[in-house]
Design a protein around this motif. Structure first.
Motif, mmCIF file in Angstrom:
data_model
loop_
_atom_site.group_PDB
_atom_site.id
_atom_site.type_symbol
_atom_site.label_atom_id
_atom_site.label_comp_id
_atom_site.label_asym_id
_atom_site.label_seq_id
_atom_site.Cartn_x
_atom_site.Cartn_y
_atom_site.Cartn_z
ATOM 1 N N LEU A 3 -51.084 -18.081 10.098
ATOM 2 C CA LEU A 3 -51.958 -19.009 10.802
ATOM 3 C C LEU A 3 -52.668 -18.342 11.971
ATOM 4 O O LEU A 3 -53.871 -18.548 12.180
ATOM 5 C CB LEU A 3 -51.145 -20.202 11.315
ATOM 6 C CG LEU A 3 -51.896 -21.208 12.180
ATOM 7 C CD1 LEU A 3 -52.964 -21.931 11.373
ATOM 8 C CD2 LEU A 3 -50.937 -22.206 12.823
ATOM 9 N N ARG A 4 -51.953 -17.537 12.720
ATOM 10 C CA ARG A 4 -52.473 -17.008 13.981
ATOM 11 C C ARG A 4 -53.160 -15.662 13.845
ATOM 12 O O ARG A 4 -53.521 -15.039 14.847
ATOM 13 C CB ARG A 4 -51.342 -16.919 15.000
ATOM 14 C CG ARG A 4 -50.786 -18.294 15.373
ATOM 15 C CD ARG A 4 -49.566 -18.195 16.258
ATOM 16 N NE ARG A 4 -49.082 -19.534 16.647
ATOM 17 C CZ ARG A 4 -47.973 -19.752 17.346
ATOM 18 N NH1 ARG A 4 -47.221 -18.721 17.726
ATOM 19 N NH2 ARG A 4 -47.610 -20.989 17.652
ATOM 20 N N ALA B 199 -51.478 -18.699 1.698
ATOM 21 C CA ALA B 199 -52.591 -19.431 2.290
ATOM 22 C C ALA B 199 -52.437 -20.927 2.041
ATOM 23 O O ALA B 199 -52.599 -21.752 2.953
ATOM 24 C CB ALA B 199 -53.915 -18.928 1.721
ATOM 25 N N ALA B 200 -52.093 -21.292 0.809
ATOM 26 C CA ALA B 200 -51.896 -22.706 0.474
ATOM 27 C C ALA B 200 -50.725 -23.292 1.259
ATOM 28 O O ALA B 200 -50.777 -24.444 1.704
ATOM 29 C CB ALA B 200 -51.666 -22.863 -1.021
ATOM 30 N N LEU B 201 -49.668 -22.513 1.445
ATOM 31 C CA LEU B 201 -48.503 -22.964 2.191
ATOM 32 C C LEU B 201 -48.882 -23.370 3.611
ATOM 33 O O LEU B 201 -48.537 -24.461 4.087
ATOM 34 C CB LEU B 201 -47.453 -21.849 2.233
ATOM 35 C CG LEU B 201 -46.185 -22.136 3.043
ATOM 36 C CD1 LEU B 201 -45.279 -23.092 2.296
ATOM 37 C CD2 LEU B 201 -45.446 -20.836 3.364
ATOM 38 N N VAL B 202 -49.619 -22.517 4.288
ATOM 39 C CA VAL B 202 -49.983 -22.770 5.679
ATOM 40 C C VAL B 202 -50.959 -23.935 5.782
ATOM 41 O O VAL B 202 -50.857 -24.773 6.685
ATOM 42 C CB VAL B 202 -50.548 -21.494 6.324
ATOM 43 C CG1 VAL B 202 -51.106 -21.790 7.714
ATOM 44 C CG2 VAL B 202 -49.466 -20.427 6.411
ATOM 45 N N VAL B 203 -51.900 -24.015 4.863
ATOM 46 C CA VAL B 203 -52.859 -25.125 4.866
ATOM 47 C C VAL B 203 -52.142 -26.455 4.666
ATOM 48 O O VAL B 203 -52.420 -27.439 5.366
ATOM 49 C CB VAL B 203 -53.945 -24.912 3.798
ATOM 50 C CG1 VAL B 203 -54.785 -26.176 3.620
ATOM 51 C CG2 VAL B 203 -54.846 -23.742 4.183
ATOM 52 N N TYR C 152 -56.857 -23.082 15.631
ATOM 53 C CA TYR C 152 -57.077 -22.243 14.450
ATOM 54 C C TYR C 152 -57.795 -22.994 13.331
ATOM 55 O O TYR C 152 -57.617 -22.681 12.159
ATOM 56 C CB TYR C 152 -55.733 -21.689 13.959
ATOM 57 C CG TYR C 152 -55.055 -20.798 14.977
ATOM 58 C CD1 TYR C 152 -55.542 -19.525 15.246
ATOM 59 C CD2 TYR C 152 -53.949 -21.258 15.696
ATOM 60 C CE1 TYR C 152 -54.927 -18.709 16.195
ATOM 61 C CE2 TYR C 152 -53.331 -20.444 16.649
ATOM 62 C CZ TYR C 152 -53.825 -19.178 16.886
ATOM 63 O OH TYR C 152 -53.219 -18.370 17.823
ATOM 64 N N LYS C 153 -58.613 -23.949 13.705
ATOM 65 C CA LYS C 153 -59.333 -24.735 12.698
ATOM 66 C C LYS C 153 -60.169 -23.844 11.787
ATOM 67 O O LYS C 153 -60.158 -24.004 10.568
ATOM 68 C CB LYS C 153 -60.222 -25.777 13.371
ATOM 69 C CG LYS C 153 -60.981 -26.653 12.379
ATOM 70 C CD LYS C 153 -61.880 -27.644 13.075
ATOM 71 C CE LYS C 153 -62.606 -28.513 12.044
ATOM 72 N NZ LYS C 153 -63.417 -27.723 11.086
ATOM 73 N N ASP C 154 -60.915 -22.906 12.365
ATOM 74 C CA ASP C 154 -61.753 -22.018 11.544
ATOM 75 C C ASP C 154 -60.890 -21.149 10.638
ATOM 76 O O ASP C 154 -61.238 -20.902 9.471
ATOM 77 C CB ASP C 154 -62.637 -21.140 12.426
ATOM 78 C CG ASP C 154 -63.721 -21.943 13.145
ATOM 79 O OD1 ASP C 154 -63.987 -23.089 12.737
ATOM 80 O OD2 ASP C 154 -64.290 -21.407 14.119
ATOM 81 N N ARG C 155 -59.779 -20.681 11.156
ATOM 82 C CA ARG C 155 -58.853 -19.875 10.362
ATOM 83 C C ARG C 155 -58.312 -20.700 9.190
ATOM 84 O O ARG C 155 -58.196 -20.198 8.066
ATOM 85 C CB ARG C 155 -57.707 -19.400 11.259
ATOM 86 C CG ARG C 155 -56.568 -18.673 10.544
ATOM 87 C CD ARG C 155 -56.841 -17.225 10.350
ATOM 88 N NE ARG C 155 -55.661 -16.518 9.852
ATOM 89 C CZ ARG C 155 -55.622 -15.235 9.559
ATOM 90 N NH1 ARG C 155 -56.702 -14.485 9.728
ATOM 91 N NH2 ARG C 155 -54.520 -14.656 9.121
ATOM 92 N N ASP D 123 -60.122 -21.551 1.616
ATOM 93 C CA ASP D 123 -60.894 -20.792 0.631
ATOM 94 C C ASP D 123 -60.012 -19.738 -0.042
ATOM 95 O O ASP D 123 -60.064 -19.555 -1.259
ATOM 96 C CB ASP D 123 -62.088 -20.103 1.293
ATOM 97 C CG ASP D 123 -63.268 -21.033 1.480
ATOM 98 O OD1 ASP D 123 -63.272 -22.124 0.882
ATOM 99 O OD2 ASP D 123 -64.185 -20.672 2.234
ATOM 100 N N ARG D 124 -59.206 -19.066 0.773
ATOM 101 C CA ARG D 124 -58.355 -17.998 0.240
ATOM 102 C C ARG D 124 -57.353 -18.539 -0.769
ATOM 103 O O ARG D 124 -57.009 -17.861 -1.754
ATOM 104 C CB ARG D 124 -57.617 -17.307 1.391
ATOM 105 C CG ARG D 124 -56.663 -16.199 0.954
ATOM 106 C CD ARG D 124 -57.372 -15.129 0.186
ATOM 107 N NE ARG D 124 -56.421 -14.179 -0.395
ATOM 108 C CZ ARG D 124 -56.654 -13.478 -1.487
ATOM 109 N NH1 ARG D 124 -57.805 -13.610 -2.146
ATOM 110 N NH2 ARG D 124 -55.748 -12.642 -1.935
#
Length: 227
Positions: free
Chosen positions: A143-144, A157-161, A180-183, A189-190
Motif C-alpha cells: 500500500l505504502r 494488488a487485489a488483496l490490498v485493494v 494512498y488513494k492514487d496508489r 489496475d495492477r
C-alpha cells in the motif's frame, strides 16, 4: 513470505485479525471484503468474467480450493447477478467457510465455551500469529509504496485493494485510504494484469465493494443493522 495454499479470501480474513487482542476488530463488513476477495481470485483465475454487466461463470471451471469452488458452483446454479449482487448474496456463508478452512489448515483453533454460562459458543484462537503479522506488514508495504506497482503480484494488488475498500482497519486506516488513494487506483489496475477486460472488471468489483460497505454502514447508522 510464502503462504502455500492460502487463498485471497483466507488472507483477507487473517488481515482482519488483531494479533495483540487475539480477535477480529475494526472489520464490521469483513464478510463483504472476503466475498470480494473470492470473486477477485475467481476472476483472476479465469473462472468468472463479466458479460452485459452480469457475473458469468465458465461452466465447470474449478480451482481446487473448496471455498472458491463452492462460490463458483453457487454462481453457476443461481440467477444472474451483478458484482454488487454477488457481494451481498449469502456472503456470510463464504466467511464461515473460510474460517472453517483456516481451522483445518491449522491457522485457527476453535474452543468451545458458553455465553453467560448458558448458551453454547465457539471462541477462535489464532495459532499462527507470526504469519498474520508478516501478512500485515507485507500488505502495508504494498500500500505504502514498498515496491513499484508494476512489480506487485496481481493477487497481492487485489488483496490490498479489497482490504482498503472493505475497510479492514487493522491493516488500512482511514488516513491511509485517503493518503494512498492514487496508489490504490494503480493497484486496482495492477490486479487486472495486462488484460483490459480484467482491469475493467477489477475496477467494477472495487466500486461494488465500496457501495456495499457504504450501504451497510448507513444501515447500522440508522439502526437497521447491515450485511
Amino acid at each position: 513470505m510464502h503462504y502455500g495454499t492460502l487463498s485471497l479470501p483466507a488472507r483477507l480474513f487473517l488481515l482482519a485479525w488483531n494479533t495483540s487482542r487475539d480477535k477480529i476488530t475494526g472489520a464490521p463488513d469483513l464478510h463483504l471484503a472476503v466475498r470480494a476477495g473470492a470473486l477477485a481470485e475467481l476472476a483472476q483465475r479465469g473462472v468468472l468474467f463479466e458479460q452485459d454487466r452480469i457475473v458469468t461463470p465458465v461452466v465447470g471451471a474449478r480451482t481446487g480450493d473448496p471455498v472458491l469452488d463452492a462460490l463458483a458452483e453457487l454462481v453457476e446454479q443461481s440467477r444472474p447477478r451483478t458484482w454488487r449482487g454477488w457481494l451481498t448474496h449469502r456472503s456470510r456463508t463464504t466467511l464461515g467457510a473460510v474460517r472453517e478452512q483456516l481451522i483445518t489448515q491449522g491457522y485457527l483453533r476453535a474452543e468451545r465455551g458458553r455465553i453467560l454460562g448458558l448458551f453454547p459458543a465457539r471462541r477462535f484462537v489464532l495459532e499462527r500469529a507470526g504469519h498474520a503479522e508478516v501478512l500485515h506488514a507485507e500488505a502495508l508495504a504494498v500500500l505504502r509504496g514498498g515496491q513499484p506497482v508494476a512489480e506487485v503480484p496481481q493477487e497481492e494488488a487485489a488483496l490490498v485493494v479489497c482490504a482498503a475498500t472493505g475497510k479492514l482497519r487493522t491493516v488500512v486506516s482511514g488516513k491511509d485510504r485517503r493518503r494512498y488513494k492514487d496508489r490504490l487506483d494503480e493497484l486496482t489496475d495492477r490486479a487486472g494484469g495486462t488484460s483490459p477486460e480484467l482491469r475493467a472488471l477489477m475496477s467494477k468489483l472495487r466500486d461494488a465493494l465500496g457501495s456495499a460497505v457504504a450501504s451497510a454502514e448507513a444501515a447500522r447508522s440508522s439502526g437497521g443493522g447491515g450485511g
